[in-house]
Motif scaffolding. Structure first.
Motif, PDB file in Angstrom:
ATOM      1  N   ARG A 288       0.848  -1.200   0.000  1.00 68.40           N
ATOM      2  CA  ARG A 288       0.000   0.000   0.000  1.00 68.40           C
ATOM      3  C   ARG A 288       0.885   1.252   0.000  1.00 68.40           C
ATOM      4  O   ARG A 288       2.081   1.192   0.333  1.00 68.40           O
ATOM      5  CB  ARG A 288      -0.908  -0.008   1.232  1.00 68.40           C
ATOM      6  CG  ARG A 288      -1.881  -1.166   1.307  1.00 68.40           C
ATOM      7  CD  ARG A 288      -2.912  -1.084   0.163  1.00 68.40           C
ATOM      8  NE  ARG A 288      -3.873  -2.190   0.213  1.00 68.40           N
ATOM      9  CZ  ARG A 288      -3.732  -3.317  -0.458  1.00 68.40           C
ATOM     10  NH1 ARG A 288      -2.646  -3.499  -1.231  1.00 68.40           N
ATOM     11  NH2 ARG A 288      -4.630  -4.261  -0.396  1.00 68.40           N
ATOM     12  N   TRP A 289       0.260   2.428  -0.373  1.00 68.78           N
ATOM     13  CA  TRP A 289       1.043   3.655  -0.428  1.00 68.78           C
ATOM     14  C   TRP A 289       1.652   4.013   0.923  1.00 68.78           C
ATOM     15  O   TRP A 289       2.751   4.574   0.981  1.00 68.78           O
ATOM     16  CB  TRP A 289       0.165   4.802  -0.928  1.00 68.78           C
ATOM     17  CG  TRP A 289      -0.015   4.801  -2.435  1.00 68.78           C
ATOM     18  CD1 TRP A 289      -1.151   4.584  -3.124  1.00 68.78           C
ATOM     19  CD2 TRP A 289       1.012   5.042  -3.388  1.00 68.78           C
ATOM     20  NE1 TRP A 289      -0.922   4.633  -4.471  1.00 68.78           N
ATOM     21  CE2 TRP A 289       0.409   4.924  -4.682  1.00 68.78           C
ATOM     22  CE3 TRP A 289       2.392   5.315  -3.323  1.00 68.78           C
ATOM     23  CZ2 TRP A 289       1.111   5.098  -5.858  1.00 68.78           C
ATOM     24  CZ3 TRP A 289       3.089   5.494  -4.504  1.00 68.78           C
ATOM     25  CH2 TRP A 289       2.459   5.375  -5.754  1.00 68.78           C
ATOM     26  N   GLU A 290       0.948   3.700   2.012  1.00 62.02           N
ATOM     27  CA  GLU A 290       1.492   4.025   3.332  1.00 62.02           C
ATOM     28  C   GLU A 290       2.722   3.194   3.669  1.00 62.02           C
ATOM     29  O   GLU A 290       3.452   3.494   4.608  1.00 62.02           O
ATOM     30  CB  GLU A 290       0.420   3.858   4.410  1.00 62.02           C
ATOM     31  CG  GLU A 290      -0.214   2.466   4.475  1.00 62.02           C
ATOM     32  CD  GLU A 290      -1.511   2.431   3.676  1.00 62.02           C
ATOM     33  OE1 GLU A 290      -2.365   1.564   4.006  1.00 62.02           O
ATOM     34  OE2 GLU A 290      -1.683   3.260   2.734  1.00 62.02           O
ATOM     35  N   ASP A 291       2.962   2.102   2.881  1.00 55.78           N
ATOM     36  CA  ASP A 291       4.161   1.294   3.093  1.00 55.78           C
ATOM     37  C   ASP A 291       5.385   1.887   2.395  1.00 55.78           C
ATOM     38  O   ASP A 291       6.509   1.444   2.634  1.00 55.78           O
ATOM     39  CB  ASP A 291       3.936  -0.137   2.579  1.00 55.78           C
ATOM     40  CG  ASP A 291       2.777  -0.824   3.297  1.00 55.78           C
ATOM     41  OD1 ASP A 291       2.602  -0.566   4.505  1.00 55.78           O
ATOM     42  OD2 ASP A 291       2.047  -1.597   2.649  1.00 55.78           O
ATOM     43  N   HIS A 293       8.015   4.826   1.719  1.00 55.16           N
ATOM     44  CA  HIS A 293       8.574   5.995   2.397  1.00 55.16           C
ATOM     45  C   HIS A 293       9.575   6.681   1.462  1.00 55.16           C
ATOM     46  O   HIS A 293      10.350   6.038   0.774  1.00 55.16           O
ATOM     47  CB  HIS A 293       9.285   5.593   3.699  1.00 55.16           C
ATOM     48  CG  HIS A 293       8.347   4.906   4.657  1.00 55.16           C
ATOM     49  ND1 HIS A 293       7.404   5.562   5.422  1.00 55.16           N
ATOM     50  CD2 HIS A 293       8.239   3.574   4.957  1.00 55.16           C
ATOM     51  CE1 HIS A 293       6.755   4.690   6.161  1.00 55.16           C
ATOM     52  NE2 HIS A 293       7.229   3.478   5.894  1.00 55.16           N
TER      53      HIS A 293
END
Length: 293
Positions: A288-291, A293
């Motif tokens: 996911r995008w939150e993964d 950085h």
């Protein structure tokens, strides 16, 4: 009396007993004297229990337990006096064994108790003379795997893919073993032979995965007290790495793959696997995008 029983012959002023001159009554008295205690001992019998016969044709065996409390076993009219006397002897044996700290009676007594009716066994149990033998529950291999599916699905809430892995492992397990096999019949030697058969068909990594699922299943059998020990304990599982299928994608091949991709989504998948080192499709699809950085 001594003069009567011991006539002496005086010769050279010495006293010598002539046994031939002793009357038969002397030997009779000696025999009676030395044998009397033994005869009394043979007749004396320590009575540990009492058989009472009532006028209505029933019987009752009475005795005292280790705490000196009176216990009794009642027998109805259907029991004969001969049977009541047999049971009395068994009760006295069991009392004697118990008082001497012997848990297991002699073979003859065991056979008598085992051949007795359930009603008699229950009567002996109620007065704490025996403990009814409860045979251990028998659990089959098929029952164990069904239990594993339930635990993984309903209790541990594993994913469908993990449940499928266990189902595949069970199929491989029952391709060699029967579902009606008692769990106690499984031994380390049998599991080793099964593993060798798997290696004839599957790669070592596949066999390792199957053995791991089977070991988990039998671990649950131990947790459920269906087994005292896991038969897969000590069995070599193997390795999950199958180097024979390794292939290194070169940079030129990577560029060709990107050029052949129909869309950006496929290009992202190829880049994440070749450059990012993610597993496809499991790790790529969970990303996911939150993964990032």
């Amino acid at each position: 009396t001594l003069a009567f029983f011991f006539p002496f012959h005086h010769r050279n002023h010495s006293h010598r007993v002539n046994l031939s001159c002793l009357p038969l009554s002397f030997f009779f008295l000696l025999t009676l004297h030395f044998c009397r205690p033994h005869a009394a001992l043979l007749k004396r019998r320590v009575q540990l229990a009492t058989l009472v016969k009532y006028k209505n044709g029933t019987f009752q065996i009475q005795f005292r337990d280790l705490e000196k409390k009176t216990r009794s076993i009642s027998l109805g009219k259907k029991y004969s006096e001969a049977f009541a006397e047999d049971l009395l002897r068994i009760v006295e044996k069991l009392i004697s064994y118990r008082e001497n700290g012997i848990d297991v009676p002699d073979k003859k007594t065991q056979v008598w108790i085992e051949s007795a009716s359930p009603a008699i066994q229950e009567k002996l149990t109620k007065v704490d003379l025996i403990k009814l033998y409860q045979p251990p529950e028998v659990h089959m291999a098929g029952e164990l795997w069904e239990k594993i599916f339930y635990i993984k699905e309903e209790v541990e809430k594993f994913s469908e893919s993990t449940i499928n892995n266990y189902r595949v492992a069970s199929m491989r397990f029952f391709s060699y073993f029967d579902k009606e096999t008692d769990l106690t019949d499984f031994t380390r030697e049998k599991i080793e032979l099964w593993r060798l058969e798997l290696l004839k068909v599957y790669a070592e990594a596949t066999v390792t995965c199957t053995m791991k699922r089977a070991k988990t299943a039998f671990n649950w059998a131990v947790k459920l007290d269906w087994l005292s020990e896991n038969p897969l304990r000590g069995v070599k599982a193997g390795t999950f790495i199958n180097r024979s299928k390794d292939y290194r994608v070169t940079v030129d091949e990577y560029r060709k793959l990107l050029a052949a991709c129909p869309c950006l989504e496929w290009k992202a998948i190829i880049a994440l696997t070749r450059i990012g080192g993610l597993r496809a499709p499991s790790e790529v699809l969970r990303l996911r995008w939150e993964d990032v950085h």
